[in-house]
Structures are given as C-alpha cells and as structure tokens.
Design a protein around this motif. Structure first.
Motif, PDB file in Angstrom:
ATOM      1  N   SER A 383      41.561   6.827 -29.375  1.00  0.00           N
ATOM      2  CA  SER A 383      42.316   5.577 -29.313  1.00  0.00           C
ATOM      3  C   SER A 383      43.059   5.548 -27.993  1.00  0.00           C
ATOM      4  N   PHE A 384      43.505   4.356 -27.613  1.00  0.00           N
ATOM      5  CA  PHE A 384      44.263   4.209 -26.371  1.00  0.00           C
ATOM      6  C   PHE A 384      45.543   5.033 -26.435  1.00  0.00           C
ATOM      7  N   GLU A 385      46.209   4.987 -27.585  1.00  0.00           N
ATOM      8  CA  GLU A 385      47.447   5.741 -27.753  1.00  0.00           C
ATOM      9  C   GLU A 385      47.197   7.242 -27.643  1.00  0.00           C
ATOM     10  N   GLN A 386      46.062   7.696 -28.207  1.00  0.00           N
ATOM     11  CA  GLN A 386      45.753   9.120 -28.159  1.00  0.00           C
ATOM     12  C   GLN A 386      45.576   9.597 -26.716  1.00  0.00           C
ATOM     13  N   PHE A 387      44.879   8.810 -25.919  1.00  0.00           N
ATOM     14  CA  PHE A 387      44.666   9.222 -24.541  1.00  0.00           C
ATOM     15  C   PHE A 387      45.947   9.119 -23.713  1.00  0.00           C
ATOM     16  N   ARG A 418      47.102  12.018 -13.931  1.00  0.00           N
ATOM     17  CA  ARG A 418      47.192  13.433 -14.268  1.00  0.00           C
ATOM     18  C   ARG A 418      47.089  13.604 -15.783  1.00  0.00           C
ATOM     19  N   VAL A 419      46.261  14.561 -16.202  1.00  0.00           N
ATOM     20  CA  VAL A 419      46.031  14.812 -17.622  1.00  0.00           C
ATOM     21  C   VAL A 419      46.360  16.266 -17.930  1.00  0.00           C
ATOM     22  N   ILE A 420      47.091  16.483 -19.026  1.00  0.00           N
ATOM     23  CA  ILE A 420      47.386  17.835 -19.491  1.00  0.00           C
ATOM     24  C   ILE A 420      46.405  18.150 -20.615  1.00  0.00           C
ATOM     25  N   THR A 421      45.514  19.120 -20.381  1.00  0.00           N
ATOM     26  CA  THR A 421      44.463  19.436 -21.347  1.00  0.00           C
ATOM     27  C   THR A 421      45.018  20.239 -22.518  1.00  0.00           C
ATOM     28  N   LYS A 422      44.153  20.510 -23.461  1.00  0.00           N
ATOM     29  CA  LYS A 422      44.564  21.227 -24.678  1.00  0.00           C
ATOM     30  C   LYS A 422      45.123  22.607 -24.360  1.00  0.00           C
ATOM     31  N   ASP A 423      44.577  23.280 -23.339  1.00  0.00           N
ATOM     32  CA  ASP A 423      45.055  24.619 -23.006  1.00  0.00           C
ATOM     33  C   ASP A 423      46.232  24.601 -22.032  1.00  0.00           C
ATOM     34  N   GLY A 424      46.751  23.402 -21.715  1.00  0.00           N
ATOM     35  CA  GLY A 424      47.936  23.301 -20.873  1.00  0.00           C
ATOM     36  C   GLY A 424      47.663  23.155 -19.393  1.00  0.00           C
ATOM     37  N   SER A 425      46.416  23.197 -18.970  1.00  0.00           N
ATOM     38  CA  SER A 425      46.103  23.063 -17.546  1.00  0.00           C
ATOM     39  C   SER A 425      46.176  21.593 -17.127  1.00  0.00           C
ATOM     40  N   LEU A 426      46.377  21.387 -15.821  1.00  0.00           N
ATOM     41  CA  LEU A 426      46.528  20.034 -15.278  1.00  0.00           C
ATOM     42  C   LEU A 426      45.243  19.605 -14.573  1.00  0.00           C
TER      43      LEU A 426
END
Length: 702
Positions: A383-387, A418-426
């Motif tokens: 969903s838009f909110e999820q992203f 900028r996106v913060i992935t599941k493992d915390g990386s940017l």
C-alpha cells in the motif's frame, strides 16, 4: 531483455571499466610522481621512479590487450553495442549494430545513428538520451530503429555512464536488443487470451445447454447374459442423434444391435467392465473416454446409472473443452515464461515495478520490489502507506507531497528517496512512472530502481572535486612561496656571503672555501626552484597552438645560445624543418634544452658537432604519421639502459661535480612533447654521442 543478454552487457561494462581503470592507473602513476617531485624527495624518489615507469609500461600493454579483447567480445556479441564520449558523440558501434542498420562506422558516428530512429520516436528518444546524459545517470528506452532492409523494428536500449576510479566521466557504454518480435508476440498473445476466454465462456454455455437437454446425450443399453448367467454384451435400446453425429459411419439404424458390433472400442477402454459393475452393484459410476472415426477423435465425459439389467449412459462431448483447456494451458505457460523473463530482467537491472488502480486504491507490486526494501516477495500487503513507512523520516513529507501532486496533475515526476530496508541499511530508490487508462480505469504504473551506487559515486565525485580544488589552491600557494618566499632568503645568503668575502680579507683559505660553497649551494638551490617553476608552468592550459616555422624558432635558439656556441666552438648543422602548429615558446624551450644538453655533455678536447633534421615516419605502435625531429651530437653519450630514466625529474647520469644542472631539463622536454600530443625517445652510445628525437603528429603539418 533476457539473462544471457544482461550477462553479456555486464561483461562489456566490466571491460570498459577495466580500460578506464587502467587509464586512471596511468594518470595516478604520473600524479604520484608529480607529488614526489613537488615535495623534493630526491634520492628516495629516484628508486621509485623506475618502478613507476615499469608500471606505466605494463599498464599500457594491458590497455592495448583489454581494448583488443573488448573489440572482439563486442563484435561477436549478439546485441547492438555503442560507445559515446563525454561530449555525447558516439564513436564506436559493434558489428552487430552495423550489420543491423547496414551502415558504416563513419555514417553512425557522432549523431549519425539518430538518422535511423523512427520519426515518431525521435524526439522522445533524443530527450531521454540528453536528459540522462546531462545527469550522468543510467537509462533505458525503447524505440524503433531502421534495419538494413528498411523495416523499422523495436529496440530495447540501455546506457550506463562510465567513470575512472578517480571519478572522471568517460562517457557511456550502451547495448540494444531487438524486441520487435517480443512486443508483437505479447500483443497477439493478449488478444488471443481475450478471444480464448470469450470462446471458453460460449463453449461452457453451449455444453451446459447440452447437459440440460437429456435427449441429446442419452443412450440406453440392456445386458445380455450367457448360459452361466454372466454378462458378455449389451444390446442397444436407445441412442440419440447426437451420439450418431459423432459416429457418422454408424448413422444407420443401430437400435437392437449389439455394442460389440457398433461400439467395439468399449471392450478395449475398460468401459464394458464399468457397465457390468454398475448393474452388479447398483451403484452409479462415471468415465472419460475417446472415440475415433473418419472425422477425427472425440472425447466424452459419461455417467452411468443402472435400472435392473439396463444401464443409462449420459455422455457429454468435451472435445472442444479439452482442446480449449490445452490451448489455455499453453498460453499460460508462455505467459509464465514471459513473466519469468521480465522478473529476471528486473533482478538484473536492480529495479521493481508496480501498478496502482486509482478507483480501488489497489496496489500490485513485482517480486523484486519487495526485495529492494529487504523483504521476501508477498511478505506484506502493499500500500502507499506501507511504502511511506519504509522511507527515511527526512523524505516522508516530500514523498507525500509528490504523491498528492501526481494525483492532481496526472504526472509522476522522477524523484529519488532514501529507504531504510528491513535489516536497517540505507538505500536510494529512484521512482518514475506514468498514468494510463485500461478498461476505462485510471492506473498509475511505475518502477523503483536502486540508485544507491550512483548516488554514492556522485557524492564521492563531489568530495573529490572539493579535494582537487583544495589541492590546486595549495599548489598555487606553493608556487607563490617557491617564486617569492623561498628565493628571497637564497638571494640574501648569496648576497651577504659575497659581501663578506669581498670586505673581509683576514679569512683563512678554509673559511673562504666554506663561503664559496655556501654561495654555490644557494645558487644551485635557486636554479632548482626556477627549474621546478618552469616545469610546473609547462603544463599550463593557457598556451595556444599556432602554425610556426621551426627553422625560425631554431634561429632564435641559436641567438640565445650565441655566447655559449662561440665559447665551445660549436658547429650546428640543420636540414630544412617543417611548419607545424605548436606552442612557440614551449617548442623554443624544448630545442634550447636539447641543444644546451649537447653542448654541456660534449667531450673536453673535441669541438661539439650538433646535427638537426626532420623526417616523416609512420609509428607502428602509435598507428599514426609523425614528424620526427632529431638532435644528434658527438658528445660523451650515455648507456642505452637508461633511455627511459633520463626523462624523469632529478635524474642525472653524472655527478654534479662533473656537469652542472638540475636534472629537470629533459623532463621539461618530455612534458612539452606531451603537450603537443607527441612523445620523445633517446639513443646513446658511451663515448660516441647521443640522439634525442621528438615526435609530433603530422596531420596538420606541412
């Protein structure tokens, strides 16, 4: 774009990067030497310079080898490959491209390739190329390109910017693939699926109507027993015309006849056993079987019910249904393969796609889009909110504003987030897309590409530029100090030492010798500083090329050295020299240094004879025509082993007590030759003399 094409293009990019890296290594070697020269490491650098020269030669050899390997791989590649320089001009097209277009390299070079682009795609194609080129970013585009036979075919083209390790932009490497058949296949496949779906719907309605009309699908059989009371055959009591129509050879009256005579196949396919079982047990049964006649093969789905010693068989012709189902499976398999290709392409290109239906707010994402944010495919409901929740807090408000503006204007502008992935990386993801209409619904389709490496490279380039600017300022400061602050104390040392020697007469011979050594050392230091400044200024980009008569420049040099020539009784013999575009002052300095060296290193008891001549020569290694201007003498010569060493800074083959000098004169000559896009060579024989040659490109010479 399939996996093999992607792998091949990556290999080509690797080879281009390898070439760029080697060229950067050569530049780094020269810069490394320059750093040592400017810091004055002296003897320590002498040992390192020979190693750097060997590295230089090895790197040149590796570049030539890699360039040849690149050309071979590019020309055998089953894709269309092109290379462009930083000015957007294309300078290389592989054999695949030239064979496809039927044009020559000269026709395609520059912007010649654009002549083959379809007029409806030209403006869009050129805008994508220029926009991404100016932004130094990777791009891909589809356009129609004219083939050698005049047919326009769809090409999927991808361009990747190339940089040296130090961040210098070299241009682009690109590759194209003919996807014309894929596009046509996808369009026809979509139409075929729509048509097949409609046919299946009609077939289902038709079959349902047959099923509801029992008079069209019923046959009744009566069991026939032997003396032992076992069923050995069935007599046909009833069979409707639908059944007859599938067995045209038996359309004559079959009522009252035996199944073994009319339908012998039921005894071969297990149907007879099922009929017997149904009568013996009283339980209904079913089967699927095929019947063949001159009209072909027909499939039936039948059910059996018993009534004492009789059975009723209700059969449904499923031939068309099975054929439609088989065709649908084949289409689904093709779609599955096509989707697999697209998914694999997304993984290779490191991007993911999505589609948002505005009316329902339903968002569909490709598997690789999940992976870009560090999740497994379908791990969460998109969903838009999820992203938005994945974005860096500093980018969320901007993303919301961009989304609202896109919905209002129906225009999705490309942006980086900028996106913060599941493992915390940017990561940095680039969002792009557009709005389309499908089935009367507004849909936003787009892609998100991982551009982290591009952002990091741009940032590294920015920092390198800052560092380069700072280094240039420091070099400028050093030049000022060298030309003013360092020379002023030396002048005072020389002046005051000379005055002391002149005025004070009571000094011992040893003290006077010490003062004379002080003056001599200060003089050498001042000359060394002046030589370093001269070497530094030789590389100035402000100098311009003008056509010059080298004979006139030689006469000016002889005038400047007139006193030295007379003192040493020098004889200079010169042939006719050409008119060439040169930097006059620099070329005069080059000739003056070479002639001055010949005079300096002459034999004590033999008058110097210097010969100067010019000739046109084709240099195999450089693959070009050059003017070779040689200065030969009958001096003390040198050991040929030191041919390369003598052109390096501070390199002296003789002690300073034997011959004066700074060890910079020949290094300046080499740099002047390089400024003129040429090079130098030296040949010497100990006790016989030496020859120094400068090679200048002959394209514009007379």
């Amino acid at each position: 774009m399939n996996a093999s094409y992607q792998t091949l293009q990556n290999r080509i990019v690797e080879l281009e990067n390898e070439l760029a890296g080697m060229r950067a290594a050569m530049l780094n070697t020269e810069n490394h030497a320059q750093d040592h020269r400017t810091t004055g490491l002296g003897n320590e650098f002498q040992a390192a310079s020979a190693y750097e020269k060997n590295c230089w030669n090895e790197t040149q050899a590796r570049i030539r080898e890699s360039e040849e390997r690149f050309k071979v791989i590019a020309n055998i590649a089953p894709v269309l490959i092109w290379l462009s320089s930083p000015d957007k001009q294309c300078y290389f097209f592989n054999k695949g491209w030239l064979d496809f277009t039927g044009r020559t390299m000269e026709q395609e070079n520059g912007f010649g390739w654009a002549e083959g682009v379809h007029e409806e795609d030209f403006e869009r194609c050129l805008q994508i190329y220029n926009t991404n080129f100016d932004a130094r970013q990777e791009f891909s585009m589809n356009y129609r390109l004219r083939r050698f036979d005049g047919e326009y075919r769809w090409i999927s083209d991808r361009g990747v910017p190339q940089y040296t390790e130090s961040g210098v932009f070299l241009g682009y490497v690109g590759g194209g693939m003919d996807i014309h058949d894929q596009i046509n296949f996808a369009e026809s496949l979509e139409k075929e699926v729509q048509n097949r779906t409609l046919q299946l719907k009609k077939s289902e309605e038709f079959l349902q109507s047959i099923l509801n009309t029992t008079s069209n699908s019923i046959a009744s059989y009566e069991a026939v027993y032997d003396d032992a009371g076992e069923i050995y055959d069935f007599r046909i009591l009833y069979s409707n015309e639908e059944t007859y129509s599938q067995h045209a050879t038996r359309f004559e009256s079959i009522i009252g006849r035996m199944c073994s005579e009319v339908y012998p196949e039921i005894f071969e396919k297990g149907v007879f056993e099922k009929l017997v079982k149904c009568i013996n047990t009283g339980k209904p049964d079913a089967y699927v079987t095929d019947y063949q006649n001159s009209n072909g093969t027909f499939w039936f789905d039948a059910s059996i019910e018993s009534h004492g010693n009789r059975v009723t068989v209700t059969a449904r012709n499923i031939t068309e249904e099975l054929e439609a189902d088989l065709q649908l499976k084949e289409l689904n398999q093709k779609l599955k393969i096509q989707n697999s290709i697209f998914n694999h392409s997304e993984e290779n290109a490191n991007f993911g796609s999505f589609a948002l239906t505005l009316a329902t707010n339903k968002l569909e994402c490709s598997d690789n889009l999940y992976r870009l944010v560090g999740h497994l495919p379908q791990e969460f409901t998109p969903s838009f909110e999820q992203f938005i929740s994945f974005l860096h807090p500093g980018d969320r408000q901007r993303a919301i504003r961009d989304g609202m503006r896109a919905l209002e204007t129906r225009n999705l502008v490309q942006n980086d987030y900028r996106v913060i992935t599941k493992d915390g990386s940017l990561k940095y993801l680039r969002l792009s897309g557009k709005f389309i209409k499908e089935g009367g619904k507004q849909i936003m389709i787009g892609a998100m590409q991982d551009v982290t490496k591009d952002i990091q490279l741009n940032e590294a380039l920015r920092l390198k530029n800052i560092e380069l600017k700072r280094n240039n300022e420091e070099l400028a400061s050093f030049s000022y100090v060298a030309s003013h602050d360092l020379q002023e104390p030396l002048r005072k040392i020389r002046a005051f030492s000379s005055r002391i020697l002149e005025r004070e007469q009571h000094f011992s011979d040893i003290t006077k010798d010490y003062f004379n050594r002080i003056v001599s050392a200060a003089t050498r230091m001042q000359k060394l500083i002046e030589a370093l400044l001269s070497y530094s200024n030789t590389g100035s980009s402000e100098a311009s090329f003008v056509p010059a008569d080298l004979n006139k420049i030689l006469e000016d040099v002889k005038t400047d050295l007139e006193d030295l020539i007379e003192d040493k009784n020098v004889r200079i013999e010169a042939s006719e020299l050409p008119v060439l575009p040169v930097i006059p002052l620099q070329f005069q300095q080059l000739l003056q240094n070479l002639i001055g060296n010949s005079i300096k290193y002459s034999k004590p008891q033999e008058p110097p004879v210097i010969e100067i001549h010019a000739e046109l020569t084709h240099e195999q290694e450089k693959n070009g025509l050059y003017w070779k201007i040689s200065v030969s003498d009958n001096g003390i010569g040198f050991d040929q082993r030191y041919e390369n060493r003598i052109f390096d800074l501070f390199q002296r083959l003789h002690g300073k007590s034997e011959f004066e000098g700074t060890g910079i004169g020949l290094a300046i000559c080499k740099k002047i030759a390089q400024n003129h896009h040429g090079f130098m060579s030296a040949k010497g024989v100990i006790g016989k003399g030496s020859t120094f040659s400068v090679y200048l490109p002959a394209e514009t010479g007379k």
